[in-house]
Design a protein around this motif. Structure first.
Motif, PDB file in Angstrom:
ATOM      1  N   TYR A 166      12.506  36.435  48.700  1.00 38.60           N
ATOM      2  CA  TYR A 166      12.892  35.978  47.356  1.00 38.60           C
ATOM      3  C   TYR A 166      14.417  35.919  47.225  1.00 38.60           C
ATOM      4  O   TYR A 166      14.960  34.987  46.612  1.00 38.60           O
ATOM      5  CB  TYR A 166      12.282  36.888  46.295  1.00 38.60           C
ATOM      6  CG  TYR A 166      12.458  36.378  44.881  1.00 38.60           C
ATOM      7  CD1 TYR A 166      11.982  35.118  44.524  1.00 38.60           C
ATOM      8  CD2 TYR A 166      13.089  37.137  43.915  1.00 38.60           C
ATOM      9  CE1 TYR A 166      12.142  34.638  43.228  1.00 38.60           C
ATOM     10  CE2 TYR A 166      13.251  36.673  42.618  1.00 38.60           C
ATOM     11  CZ  TYR A 166      12.774  35.419  42.282  1.00 38.60           C
ATOM     12  OH  TYR A 166      12.938  34.938  41.001  1.00 38.60           O
ATOM     13  N   ILE A 199       7.402  41.619  45.452  1.00 41.82           N
ATOM     14  CA  ILE A 199       6.875  40.267  45.635  1.00 41.82           C
ATOM     15  C   ILE A 199       5.511  40.360  46.310  1.00 41.82           C
ATOM     16  O   ILE A 199       5.307  41.159  47.230  1.00 41.82           O
ATOM     17  CB  ILE A 199       7.844  39.421  46.486  1.00 41.82           C
ATOM     18  CG1 ILE A 199       9.182  39.236  45.758  1.00 41.82           C
ATOM     19  CG2 ILE A 199       7.228  38.081  46.857  1.00 41.82           C
ATOM     20  CD1 ILE A 199       9.106  38.445  44.477  1.00 41.82           C
ATOM     21  N   ASN A 216      10.328  40.773  49.273  1.00 43.48           N
ATOM     22  CA  ASN A 216      11.478  40.788  48.375  1.00 43.48           C
ATOM     23  C   ASN A 216      12.674  40.094  49.022  1.00 43.48           C
ATOM     24  O   ASN A 216      13.436  39.383  48.359  1.00 43.48           O
ATOM     25  CB  ASN A 216      11.837  42.224  48.002  1.00 43.48           C
ATOM     26  CG  ASN A 216      10.889  42.811  46.969  1.00 43.48           C
ATOM     27  OD1 ASN A 216       9.743  42.377  46.841  1.00 43.48           O
ATOM     28  ND2 ASN A 216      11.354  43.800  46.228  1.00 43.48           N
ATOM     29  N   ILE A 229       6.824  31.331  49.190  1.00 47.16           N
ATOM     30  CA  ILE A 229       8.266  31.175  49.005  1.00 47.16           C
ATOM     31  C   ILE A 229       8.859  30.284  50.084  1.00 47.16           C
ATOM     32  O   ILE A 229       9.708  29.435  49.807  1.00 47.16           O
ATOM     33  CB  ILE A 229       8.943  32.559  49.000  1.00 47.16           C
ATOM     34  CG1 ILE A 229       8.543  33.337  47.731  1.00 47.16           C
ATOM     35  CG2 ILE A 229      10.465  32.431  49.081  1.00 47.16           C
ATOM     36  CD1 ILE A 229       9.014  34.781  47.716  1.00 47.16           C
TER      37      ILE A 229
END
Length: 611
Positions: A213, A203, A210, A159
């Motif tokens: 994200y 995630i 998370n 990410i």
């Protein structure tokens, strides 16, 4: 006494009752659908009777053949954002309690905007895009470790790598970002693609957390773009914690055990299909490592509905792409889709309906005239134009005109637009993460790539670009999926050069990027392309001409797909050219006279804004 208690704890002679998992982990007050079904999981938890605080009403309790599950439904209507407490009793004695939060929703959350034909969507496979945090390449609780030498293994993209390169994506002209699944996939091998999820509320730690994200979602919006989640309704991975302790036998499709799909999606609506063939398609597993979820089971369906809505609300999402949409139980997936669009009326969902016939694809779009024949409505706003993809992949390698060759493939694809209830809600593309790379198919012939991008930038629908094609990346599907999912150059610190920057791109990468960026940046503000009408002309001598128009503007697109120069008379297109005298080519900036003969070089395209 303390020593005895410690001994009992260590030997397991004393067990404290608790819920090991609660899903959804929290919810929101003020949802359009006030009914919330919470799954509590723990050793023999079904022996307890639940109750809840704050005068909240329990409207249903479901216990399954597995005593480790209990499903509790509550009515949240008029319940404010607050912390609830569930009590689990045995013989009127409280064995344990569980806190549960109803959070405050974001203002106007239900009426969030989504992606549409104004957008260009950029498709990323995160493991192969950029490694922004090398510290999470491997984690102690995940099986597969990073190995860039293995084309089918994990490479470490994450990410953080996407966040660091959002400016690059924006410069390309993209306005929406579709990332393949980021939830935990704990398969021992091949887990990088993310479609065999093992925890759909978490995630994958090799991508981040998370919270990372959420940060991605926020940063995407700061750049004026939209975030699209790749959702999988049809299957999970064999490492999913629930598959290892199924709530009930028919949570997944059993034959008993595994049986592979025949992949014949036409059996979903074939009035002549045998029941065994239809069942084998829908209930058969995609591959042995992906247990097939039973959407006809109300508990499964509700779990999937709530999980999807949870991610939209939690991560402030702007849309979905749904994997293998047409392999689901068709009534179940229709209810799933409607539940989401009832909660979010403007929310767009693109379903993967990989078929090679327009009528069969149109069947799956919302309010389809084809589906209406048997009173079926999927409620799916957008389907993926796979026949258009096939046309682009083949047409430019066919230099000789023919009845159904070359650009006639593109003409014939648009000729079937009458089948779709909403042609602007078609996701159009030249390739994706499951197909051959367009630059491999074209053998990195830039002229062919230029024609394909011009068409993607000007046809009806929502264009989608696959990461790396815009710098000339190629890949042979015949060599395996790893070859069509190469690492983006510059995404790793050890890379020889960095194609994310103008200074780092080599000559080929610059040529491809500059063209792509010019076309899709131009498209951003072109209402005539977003919602205008189309008039197309039958290709003549492998020259294909069509117009996009509205009351204010007209754009003329001409493609010479032959291997020779072509001259044609503009008078044939008088009904579309009307009183216009000339046009400016979006690609070259040159002015083209449209009142007489027009000459085009071999394998070339012009996109003219008529004046």
């Amino acid at each position: 006494m303390k020593k005895l208690l410690l001994l009992l704890l260590l030997t397991g002679s004393i067990a404290f009752a608790q819920a090991d998992r609660v899903e959804p982990p929290f919810w929101w007050a003020g949802m359009n659908n006030p009914e919330l079904q919470i799954m509590f999981y723990g050793k023999n938890i079904a022996q307890y009777t639940p109750s809840v605080s704050n005068n909240v009403v329990i409207t249903g309790v479901v216990k399954t053949e597995n005593p480790n599950y209990i499903f509790v439904t509550i009515d949240t209507k008029n319940v404010p954002a607050s912390d609830l407490v569930f009590s689990f009793k045995n013989k009127n004695k409280v064995a344990f309690t569980q806190k549960y939060s109803l959070k405050k929703r974001k203002a106007n959350s239900g009426y969030r905007d989504s992606y549409d034909s104004c957008d260009m969507m950029y498709l990323i496979m995160p493991d192969r895009f950029a490694n922004g945090n090398a510290g999470n390449d491997n984690t102690k609780n995940t099986n597969e470790k990073a190995d860039r030498n293995n084309p089918n293994g994990r490479h470490g993209g994450d990410i953080e790598g996407i966040i660091k390169n959002l400016d690059y994506i924006k410069e390309l002209g993209a306005t929406a970002v579709w990332v393949t699944p980021l939830c935990e996939d704990n398969d021992a091998r091949g887990s990088y693609h993310g479609y065999g999820q093992s925890d759909v509320y978490k995630i994958d730690p090799r991508y981040g957390t998370n919270e990372d994200y959420l940060r991605l979602s926020s940063e995407v919006k700061k750049k004026g773009m939209k975030l699209v989640l790749d959702y999988v309704t049809n299957h999970w991975g064999a490492e999913h914690w629930m598959y290892k302790d199924l709530p009930m036998y028919n949570w997944v499709h059993q034959f008993p055990g595994y049986s592979q799909s025949n992949y014949r999606m036409a059996t979903q609506f074939d009035t002549n299909a045998s029941k065994i063939d239809q069942r084998q398609c829908v209930d058969g597993w995609f591959v042995p490592s992906m247990p097939d979820l039973n959407q006809s089971n109300p508990l499964v369906l509700n779990y999937l509905k709530q999980n999807a809505i949870w991610w939209i609300e939690y991560a402030d999402l702007d849309g979905f792409r749904v994997d293998t949409y047409s392999y689901n139980d068709k009534d179940g997936i229709s209810k799933w889709t409607k539940a989401i669009t009832d909660e979010y009326p403007h929310f767009n969902i693109a379903g993967e309906v990989w078929m090679n016939d327009q009528a069969q694809m149109a069947y799956w779009q919302k309010d389809s005239k084809v589906g209406a024949i048997e009173s079926y409505n999927s409620h799916l706003p957008t389907v993926m134009d796979f026949t258009g993809m096939d046309a682009l992949a083949q047409a430019f390698n066919e230099d000789d005109a023919g009845w159904d060759k070359g650009t006639m493939k593109m003409y014939n694809n648009l000729a079937n637009d009458f089948l779709y209830p909403n042609i602007n809600n078609l996701l159009i593309f030249a390739e994706n993460h499951d197909t051959g790379r367009i630059n491999e198919i074209y053998k990195n012939d830039f002229k062919k790539y230029r024609m394909a991008m011009a068409i993607l930038a000007t046809e009806r629908g929502i264009p989608q670009l696959y990461y790396g094609s815009e710098i000339g990346m190629a890949g042979d599907k015949g060599k395996g999926d790893g070859d069509i999912r190469h690492d983006f150059p510059g995404g790793w610190a050890a890379d020889a050069h960095n194609a994310f920057t103008a200074a780092g791109r080599n000559a080929q990468e610059k040529q491809y990027f500059d063209l792509t960026s010019k076309l899709f940046t131009w498209r951003k503000n072109k209402e005539v392309i977003h919602t205008g009408k189309t008039t197309q002309y039958i290709p003549d001598n492998n020259v294909y001409v069509y117009f996009r128009y509205n009351d204010k503007e007209t754009v003329m697109v001409a493609v010479n797909n032959s291997g020779e120069s072509r001259t044609f008379k503009s008078a044939r297109f008088a009904e579309s050219i009307k009183n216009h005298k000339s046009g400016t080519d979006v690609i070259t900036g040159k002015t083209v006279n449209v009142t007489g003969d027009i000459t085009m070089e071999p394998k070339s395209v012009i996109v003219l804004e008529l004046k």
